[in-house]
Design a protein around this motif. Structure first.
Motif, short mmCIF file in Angstrom:
data_model
loop_
_atom_site.label_atom_id
_atom_site.label_comp_id
_atom_site.label_asym_id
_atom_site.label_seq_id
_atom_site.Cartn_x
_atom_site.Cartn_y
_atom_site.Cartn_z
N THR A 126 -63.42 103.97 3.77
CA THR A 126 -62.11 104.37 3.26
C THR A 126 -61.51 105.40 4.21
O THR A 126 -62.23 106.14 4.88
N TYR A 127 -60.21 105.39 4.26
CA TYR A 127 -59.52 106.25 5.23
C TYR A 127 -58.18 106.67 4.62
O TYR A 127 -57.46 105.84 4.06
N THR A 128 -57.86 107.95 4.70
CA THR A 128 -56.59 108.45 4.18
C THR A 128 -55.59 108.61 5.31
O THR A 128 -55.83 109.35 6.26
N LEU A 129 -54.49 107.88 5.20
CA LEU A 129 -53.45 107.93 6.23
C LEU A 129 -52.29 108.81 5.78
O LEU A 129 -51.95 108.85 4.59
N LEU A 208 -54.63 106.04 0.48
CA LEU A 208 -56.02 105.62 0.65
C LEU A 208 -56.06 104.16 1.11
O LEU A 208 -55.43 103.29 0.50
N PHE A 209 -56.84 103.90 2.16
CA PHE A 209 -56.96 102.56 2.71
C PHE A 209 -58.42 102.20 2.95
O PHE A 209 -59.24 103.07 3.28
N ALA A 210 -58.75 100.94 2.76
CA ALA A 210 -60.00 100.39 3.26
C ALA A 210 -59.73 99.93 4.69
O ALA A 210 -58.72 99.28 4.96
N TYR A 237 -62.62 98.76 -6.13
CA TYR A 237 -61.26 99.12 -5.74
C TYR A 237 -60.35 97.92 -6.01
O TYR A 237 -60.82 96.81 -6.25
N GLU A 238 -59.06 98.16 -5.94
CA GLU A 238 -58.10 97.06 -5.98
C GLU A 238 -57.03 97.30 -4.92
O GLU A 238 -56.73 98.45 -4.59
N ILE A 239 -56.47 96.21 -4.41
CA ILE A 239 -55.46 96.29 -3.37
C ILE A 239 -54.11 96.63 -4.01
O ILE A 239 -53.71 96.02 -5.01
N THR A 240 -53.40 97.59 -3.43
CA THR A 240 -52.17 98.09 -4.06
C THR A 240 -50.90 97.76 -3.28
O THR A 240 -49.81 98.15 -3.69
N GLY A 241 -51.02 97.07 -2.16
CA GLY A 241 -49.82 96.78 -1.37
C GLY A 241 -50.13 95.88 -0.20
O GLY A 241 -51.18 95.22 -0.16
N LYS A 270 -58.83 103.10 -6.89
CA LYS A 270 -59.98 102.83 -7.76
C LYS A 270 -59.50 102.12 -9.04
O LYS A 270 -58.46 102.45 -9.59
N LYS A 271 -60.30 101.17 -9.47
CA LYS A 271 -59.97 100.47 -10.72
C LYS A 271 -60.16 101.38 -11.90
O LYS A 271 -61.02 102.27 -11.91
#
Length: 271
Positions: A126-129, A208-210, A237-241, A270-271
């Protein structure tokens, strides 16, 4: 004066095309006989039809050619020539990329390697941009034309005296991907906001990104997408965009497609 048939032979265009040019006022006959409607052209119009032919070879549209001819200052011609140089350069880069992949596949086959077997191992984290200011263009296009869209973004950056502050990114918005009609956005980080209503900068939202890094030709990047999708599901996790690719190393490096480096990001929560 020349009849329309004679002018057709001189200009190497059909009489039908000359009539079409007349309708859109691209090049009009200098005289039309009111009795029989026969069209006639003068010798000084030869340079005009030859110029039109040359501009068509450059792949300009008739509307663009009309703009060029009407602008006696040649500023429109200079702008459109540069646009076409950028466009064709990107087409060449795309074709060269495919050529490199073809040659690389031939060499692998000569060595007895299976070019359809993928054995990559991916490190996913995971990576925060942070939010990023970008100049971008979004369009629904064939993937074969993505180089053109990238070229247009670069053209807008240079034309507006912006400074590039990061790598090219491509966002993919389709839920069901269609290679021939993909909804995508090309983004390039820039140094300042643009106040031009026709060409907009925007904030690419962080969060937050995978993330993983893919090394190899673009045609095989789906392997990274599959690994990321599985990892996101397994780790609750779930994809948000829209996911996006960030191009770190590509054809401009004059390296083998096996050495291309692309970072892949999926926005998650996070779910």
């Amino acid at each position: 004066m020349y009849t329309i048939g004679q002018f057709s032979k001189i200009g190497k265009v059909s009489t039908k095309t000359l009539r079409d040019y007349d309708k859109i006022s691209l090049i009009k006959p200098s005289f039309v006989n009111p009795e029989n409607q026969y069209r006639y052209y003068e010798k000084n119009q030869i340079k005009d039809i030859l110029r039109i032919n040359k501009l068509k070879i450059y792949k300009f549209s008739l509307d663009e050619i009309k703009q060029i001819i009407q602008d006696k200052s040649n500023e429109t011609l200079k702008d459109l020539l540069q646009k076409q140089v950028n466009h064709i350069t990107k087409e060449i880069e795309y074709s060269n990329n495919i050529l490199l992949e073809l040659k690389d596949s031939i060499e692998k086959l000569k060595k007895g390697d299976d070019i359809m077997t993928y054995k990559r191992i991916f490190e996913i984290s995971t990576y925060t941009l942070e939010d990023t200011l970008v100049l971008s263009l979004r369009n629904r296009i064939s993937m074969d034309n993505i180089g053109n869209l990238i070229g247009k973004v670069f053209e807008n950056i240079y034309r507006n005296n912006l400074k590039i502050c990061g790598n090219i990114m491509t966002l993919y918005y389709d839920e069901d991907f269609d290679e021939t009609n993909a909804d995508l956005e090309v983004c390039i980080p820039v140094n300042k906001e643009l106040q031009n209503p026709a060409i907009k900068t925007r904030i690419l939202k962080g969060g937050l990104f995978a993330h993983t890094t893919f090394v190899g030709p673009y045609s095989e990047i789906g392997e990274a997408y599959a690994e990321l999708t599985d990892w996101i599901s397994k780790n609750s996790y779930e994809i948000t965009g829209a996911p996006f690719d960030k191009y770190i190393k590509g054809p401009e490096s004059n390296c083998s497609p096996d050495e291309f480096v692309t970072e892949v990001y999926f926005p998650i929560t996070k779910k």
